[in-house]
Design a protein around this motif. Structure first.
Motif, PDB file in Angstrom:
ATOM      1  N   ASN A  87     -66.130 -33.720 -15.355  1.00 37.08           N
ATOM      2  CA  ASN A  87     -66.556 -34.130 -16.687  1.00 37.08           C
ATOM      3  C   ASN A  87     -65.351 -34.647 -17.467  1.00 37.08           C
ATOM      4  N   GLY A  88     -65.403 -35.915 -17.828  1.00 35.47           N
ATOM      5  CA  GLY A  88     -64.272 -36.556 -18.480  1.00 35.47           C
ATOM      6  C   GLY A  88     -64.027 -36.068 -19.896  1.00 35.47           C
ATOM      7  N   THR A  89     -65.092 -35.767 -20.633  1.00 33.63           N
ATOM      8  CA  THR A  89     -64.943 -35.328 -22.021  1.00 33.63           C
ATOM      9  C   THR A  89     -64.139 -34.042 -22.108  1.00 33.63           C
ATOM     10  N   THR A  90     -64.520 -33.056 -21.295  1.00 33.74           N
ATOM     11  CA  THR A  90     -63.801 -31.780 -21.339  1.00 33.74           C
ATOM     12  C   THR A  90     -62.387 -31.922 -20.789  1.00 33.74           C
ATOM     13  N   ASN A  91     -62.202 -32.820 -19.818  1.00 36.41           N
ATOM     14  CA  ASN A  91     -60.851 -32.997 -19.293  1.00 36.41           C
ATOM     15  C   ASN A  91     -59.942 -33.638 -20.343  1.00 36.41           C
ATOM     16  N   TYR A  92     -60.528 -34.558 -21.120  1.00 36.90           N
ATOM     17  CA  TYR A  92     -59.767 -35.152 -22.225  1.00 36.90           C
ATOM     18  C   TYR A  92     -59.380 -34.070 -23.232  1.00 36.90           C
ATOM     19  N   ILE A  93     -60.326 -33.220 -23.583  1.00 32.17           N
ATOM     20  CA  ILE A  93     -60.063 -32.166 -24.574  1.00 32.17           C
ATOM     21  C   ILE A  93     -58.979 -31.203 -24.066  1.00 32.17           C
ATOM     22  N   LEU A  94     -59.107 -30.766 -22.819  1.00 29.16           N
ATOM     23  CA  LEU A  94     -58.122 -29.820 -22.277  1.00 29.16           C
ATOM     24  C   LEU A  94     -56.739 -30.464 -22.146  1.00 29.16           C
ATOM     25  N   THR A  95     -56.707 -31.743 -21.761  1.00 33.77           N
ATOM     26  CA  THR A  95     -55.417 -32.440 -21.655  1.00 33.77           C
ATOM     27  C   THR A  95     -54.736 -32.527 -23.012  1.00 33.77           C
ATOM     28  N   LYS A  96     -55.520 -32.889 -24.041  1.00 37.86           N
ATOM     29  CA  LYS A  96     -54.968 -32.987 -25.404  1.00 37.86           C
ATOM     30  C   LYS A  96     -54.488 -31.629 -25.892  1.00 37.86           C
ATOM     31  N   MET A  97     -55.287 -30.591 -25.635  1.00 39.63           N
ATOM     32  CA  MET A  97     -54.896 -29.243 -26.064  1.00 39.63           C
ATOM     33  C   MET A  97     -53.572 -28.851 -25.431  1.00 39.63           C
ATOM     34  N   ASP A 120     -51.225 -30.930 -24.147  1.00 41.27           N
ATOM     35  CA  ASP A 120     -50.113 -31.818 -24.519  1.00 41.27           C
ATOM     36  C   ASP A 120     -49.679 -31.617 -25.959  1.00 41.27           C
ATOM     37  N   GLU A 121     -50.639 -31.369 -26.841  1.00 35.87           N
ATOM     38  CA  GLU A 121     -50.322 -31.387 -28.262  1.00 35.87           C
ATOM     39  C   GLU A 121     -50.333 -30.006 -28.905  1.00 35.87           C
ATOM     40  N   GLY A 122     -50.713 -29.003 -28.138  1.00 39.65           N
ATOM     41  CA  GLY A 122     -50.715 -27.660 -28.689  1.00 39.65           C
ATOM     42  C   GLY A 122     -51.716 -27.462 -29.811  1.00 39.65           C
ATOM     43  N   THR A 123     -52.790 -28.249 -29.791  1.00 39.34           N
ATOM     44  CA  THR A 123     -53.807 -28.092 -30.832  1.00 39.34           C
ATOM     45  C   THR A 123     -54.990 -27.299 -30.283  1.00 39.34           C
ATOM     46  N   ASP A 124     -55.792 -26.784 -31.206  1.00 40.00           N
ATOM     47  CA  ASP A 124     -56.880 -25.905 -30.808  1.00 40.00           C
ATOM     48  C   ASP A 124     -58.139 -26.702 -30.463  1.00 40.00           C
ATOM     49  N   PHE A 125     -59.060 -26.022 -29.793  1.00 39.92           N
ATOM     50  CA  PHE A 125     -60.270 -26.665 -29.296  1.00 39.92           C
ATOM     51  C   PHE A 125     -61.032 -27.450 -30.361  1.00 39.92           C
ATOM     52  N   ASP A 126     -61.315 -26.782 -31.493  1.00 40.21           N
ATOM     53  CA  ASP A 126     -62.159 -27.421 -32.508  1.00 40.21           C
ATOM     54  C   ASP A 126     -61.567 -28.727 -33.020  1.00 40.21           C
ATOM     55  N   GLU A 127     -60.255 -28.698 -33.213  1.00 41.70           N
ATOM     56  CA  GLU A 127     -59.579 -29.872 -33.736  1.00 41.70           C
ATOM     57  C   GLU A 127     -59.634 -31.033 -32.741  1.00 41.70           C
ATOM     58  N   VAL A 128     -59.354 -30.732 -31.473  1.00 41.43           N
ATOM     59  CA  VAL A 128     -59.372 -31.784 -30.448  1.00 41.43           C
ATOM     60  C   VAL A 128     -60.789 -32.313 -30.259  1.00 41.43           C
ATOM     61  N   TYR A 186     -65.343 -40.214 -27.353  1.00 38.09           N
ATOM     62  CA  TYR A 186     -65.241 -39.563 -26.037  1.00 38.09           C
ATOM     63  C   TYR A 186     -66.169 -38.354 -25.944  1.00 38.09           C
ATOM     64  N   ALA A 187     -66.570 -37.821 -27.105  1.00 37.05           N
ATOM     65  CA  ALA A 187     -67.474 -36.666 -27.075  1.00 37.05           C
ATOM     66  C   ALA A 187     -68.680 -36.974 -27.967  1.00 37.05           C
ATOM     67  N   GLU A 188     -69.829 -36.454 -27.587  1.00 41.45           N
ATOM     68  CA  GLU A 188     -71.065 -36.660 -28.339  1.00 41.45           C
ATOM     69  C   GLU A 188     -71.035 -35.823 -29.613  1.00 41.45           C
ATOM     70  N   LEU A 189     -71.888 -36.221 -30.558  1.00 41.25           N
ATOM     71  CA  LEU A 189     -72.062 -35.432 -31.776  1.00 41.25           C
ATOM     72  C   LEU A 189     -72.573 -34.035 -31.420  1.00 41.25           C
ATOM     73  N   HIS A 190     -73.475 -33.974 -30.452  1.00 36.98           N
ATOM     74  CA  HIS A 190     -73.932 -32.688 -29.915  1.00 36.98           C
ATOM     75  C   HIS A 190     -73.299 -32.531 -28.541  1.00 36.98           C
ATOM     76  N   PRO A 191     -72.142 -31.877 -28.494  1.00 40.28           N
ATOM     77  CA  PRO A 191     -71.319 -31.938 -27.275  1.00 40.28           C
ATOM     78  C   PRO A 191     -71.638 -30.855 -26.249  1.00 40.28           C
ATOM     79  N   GLU A 192     -72.724 -30.110 -26.445  1.00 35.88           N
ATOM     80  CA  GLU A 192     -72.978 -28.943 -25.584  1.00 35.88           C
ATOM     81  C   GLU A 192     -73.028 -29.303 -24.096  1.00 35.88           C
ATOM     82  N   ALA A 193     -73.704 -30.403 -23.762  1.00 36.81           N
ATOM     83  CA  ALA A 193     -73.862 -30.759 -22.337  1.00 36.81           C
ATOM     84  C   ALA A 193     -72.499 -30.855 -21.659  1.00 36.81           C
ATOM     85  N   ASP A 194     -71.510 -31.350 -22.397  1.00 37.70           N
ATOM     86  CA  ASP A 194     -70.163 -31.434 -21.835  1.00 37.70           C
ATOM     87  C   ASP A 194     -69.417 -30.110 -21.954  1.00 37.70           C
TER      88      ASP A 194
END
Lengths: 404, 404
Positions: B154-164, B166-174, B183-191
């Motif tokens: 899943n590309g969306t979650t991989n983007y989020i984890l990579t950003k977290m 690399d940048e030391g930011t938390d899940f909600d912010e990313v 890169y992520a849907e308004l309702h991101p649950e599926a990802d």
């Protein structure tokens, strides 16, 4: 029952027999009928081997046995492999081979012959060992026009370069270690001079662009000049030095070369270390894809050969390979091929002259290297680099940087 | 002339039309005759689009047109996709789809229907977007028995984890940033809850082991509980946290799960970052292979769909997919599945009790984290971990470590 003959009972040939035996249940299920190794051809006496009862030395026995529908050619070298493969096809038998020399030199001709006979000439194992790359190029990336193929195509040199980078040891020392471990041959030229990678990139380029690339036309440099000091600079640049076979299509020109190059942390091949191979492909719609796995070795290579046997068995009297034309693809002059260049000069070199000749360059310093002046150029044509560098009497080293 | 109909003119559907148009010359050459998009079905009014002249809203027009030999289904969701695909096959048309929900739920049935009609049901794009993985599993790794498939699916979650990371930011912010960038849907649950990866690992597992895996049976955890602190520990361990879909065969048991896991620097998936996907496969003879590329996106996904169209066009009246049985594969209890466990406890936890309960553990300290006690267990069964951890009242976090 699918009867096959294996030509050559060396490492890969014995691996083919072993894989068919180990996984016979699932393989037979996939084909829909049992596969049986009826003959093993070898000049040597096989009476002390597990295939003693199948051993023959006279190829005519195989050719004239109508029960044999697939010939596995794992002898290596152009002859007698070429004669054997041609005869097999002429006798109505499909051919599966791991032989890169044969495919690089005679691939177009054997593909055409197989097609004319409604048979198959398959060679998944000839590039990248076990890695599926020939079939993906032939059947999966079909919606794309290929822009680039760049691969780490030789496991021996990748092992040497990985060790040099990890342990800070020099080429000669690591080569000796690799030879002791059986990763490098006693006569290692085919690997370390890039000849093996050259044949493989020629095959991939022929397949990607549909015309015959003569491997002799591919500019080839090996890794023997790479030093401990180069590795220190690569580390300072946050890059790795890899022996790459690369071909790119730019406009109507196709460039191909084999040489050691630096790649950065974002290149998909950066994690391909030790004896592993990796092949990066860029297509005009799929973008970047990469295939990774064991590039050599008995069982991985045999796995690819047996997958070809299964495909040939499932496609009797149906040609499935996209052929490439016997028409020669004239590679463009690599003088027009663009890279960045990492250059090492003696410490007392005239730095204002560097700026004058190359324009803006990025200076590089590496830990523990004090008696040199090193820099990275902007992206420029090979011929421009070669012309400009003439202004300097003494050049300690140059490594191209692969810029995506 | 190969006439096709495209069901759905969203991102992927318009991509399919674009790819066929952009690369029509090479595609037509590969098929041996021109491919032509005759119809595009969509509920919406397409009169302002480039496909206005092909637009239909009544599926019967497509079904009853004998000139249409291939239907491309890119609607997503089980219905009406399932009904449409079934009807297409019953009307003698092969189907190419990018629809993971459809394949995960109805794949076995549609494969059997296609086979019975001597047609093809192809779904390369349903897993890994453009990455060739279905066809390699089906046609290249055929000499092997598969031991393991583990993917970043899943590309969306991989983007989020990579950003977290690399940048030391938390899940909600990313997540917010990813939503802003599309890169992520308004309702991101599926990802983010792993549902998307769950369907994909169910498809891969069904294909690898030849029986139907119900995705509801796959234990699935998302990435919403992963914190900035976890990322610091991962860095200290020289590992990365990835959302993995994994299935392993051990003896006669097949285990499958989706959850965030740590992987080390030597894992082939370690370099798969940002929106990219990677799929690692271990076979009993080929060893480790890995496939990397864009896991989503208009053109990469369309590339895979069009490759299926080309395959279907080249194999009229010849079924080419290895089918998996409709028989249910009963996944083994993940309680028996073995990992190492990375565990975070409050600082004042009784360390002698940790040793007593878990035996030898590796303590971990991370830069800037002072108010915790963290450790890595030895490799152990999930159920043993779950039992032992009950001895501790307060557990701040746990992440499994994928041990090859």
């Amino acid at each position: 029952m699918i009867n096959i003959a294996v030509l050559g009972y060396g490492t890969i040939g014995s691996g083919v027999v072993e894989v068919i035996e180990t996984n016979h249940e699932s393989i037979n299920h996939k084909i829909g009928e049992p596969v049986h190794v009826k003959y093993v051809l070898d000049k040597r006496d096989l009476s002390d081997t597990p295939v003693a009862s199948k051993a023959v030395t006279d190829y005519d026995i195989i050719l004239n046995d109508d029960e044999v529908s697939i010939v596995v050619e794992v002898l290596g070298g152009v002859e007698p492999a070429y004669t054997f493969a041609t005869q097999a096809l002429e006798h109505g038998k499909s051919v599966a081979t791991s032989n890169k020399e044969l495919v690089a030199e005679k691939g177009a001709e054997l593909l055409a012959l197989a097609k004319s006979k409604n048979l198959n000439f398959l060679f998944e194992a000839s590039v990248g060992g076990g890695i599926p790359i020939i079939r993906p190029l032939n059947q999966s990336l079909t919606a794309d026009e290929i822009n680039e193929i760049t691969g780490i195509l030789n496991g021996t040199t990748n092992y040497i370069l990985t060790k040099m980078a990890d342990e800070g040891t020099d080429f000669d020392e690591v080569l000796k270690d690799a030879q002791n471990k059986g990763y490098a041959e006693l006569h290692p030229e085919a690997d370390v001079e890039g000849y093996d990678a050259c044949r493989k990139i020629a095959i991939l380029t022929s397949l990607a662009f549909g015309m015959q690339v003569d491997y002799e036309d591919v500019h080839t440099e090996g890794i023997t000049k790479i030093t401990e000091t180069d590795m220190k600079y690569a580390k300072a640049l946050n890059m790795s030095i890899k022996l790459l076979g690369t071909s790119k299509k730019i406009g109507d020109n196709v460039y191909a070369m084999v040489c050691p190059m630096m790649i950065g942390k974002n290149h998909p091949l950066i994690g391909v270390n030790d004896v592993f191979n990796g092949i990066f492909v860029n297509g005009n719609v799929i973008g970047d894809v990469m295939f990774y796995g064991a590039g050599a070795g008995k069982l991985p290579t045999a796995s690819a050969v047996v997958a070809d046997v299964i495909d040939a068995a499932k496609h009797k009297e149906r040609n499935i390979m996209q052929i490439w034309s016997e028409k020669k693809l004239h590679l463009a002059d690599i003088g027009e091929f663009e890279h960045k260049f990492f250059v090492r000069l003696p410490k007392d070199s005239d730095r204002s002259k560097v700026k004058e000749v190359f324009g803006d360059v990025e200076e590089v310093s590496a830990e523990g290297v004090t008696d040199e002046f090193a820099f990275v150029t902007l992206k420029m044509k090979e011929k421009d680099y070669q012309e400009k560098i003439k202004a300097f009497d003494s050049v300690l080293g140059m490594i191209r940087i692969n810029v995506k």
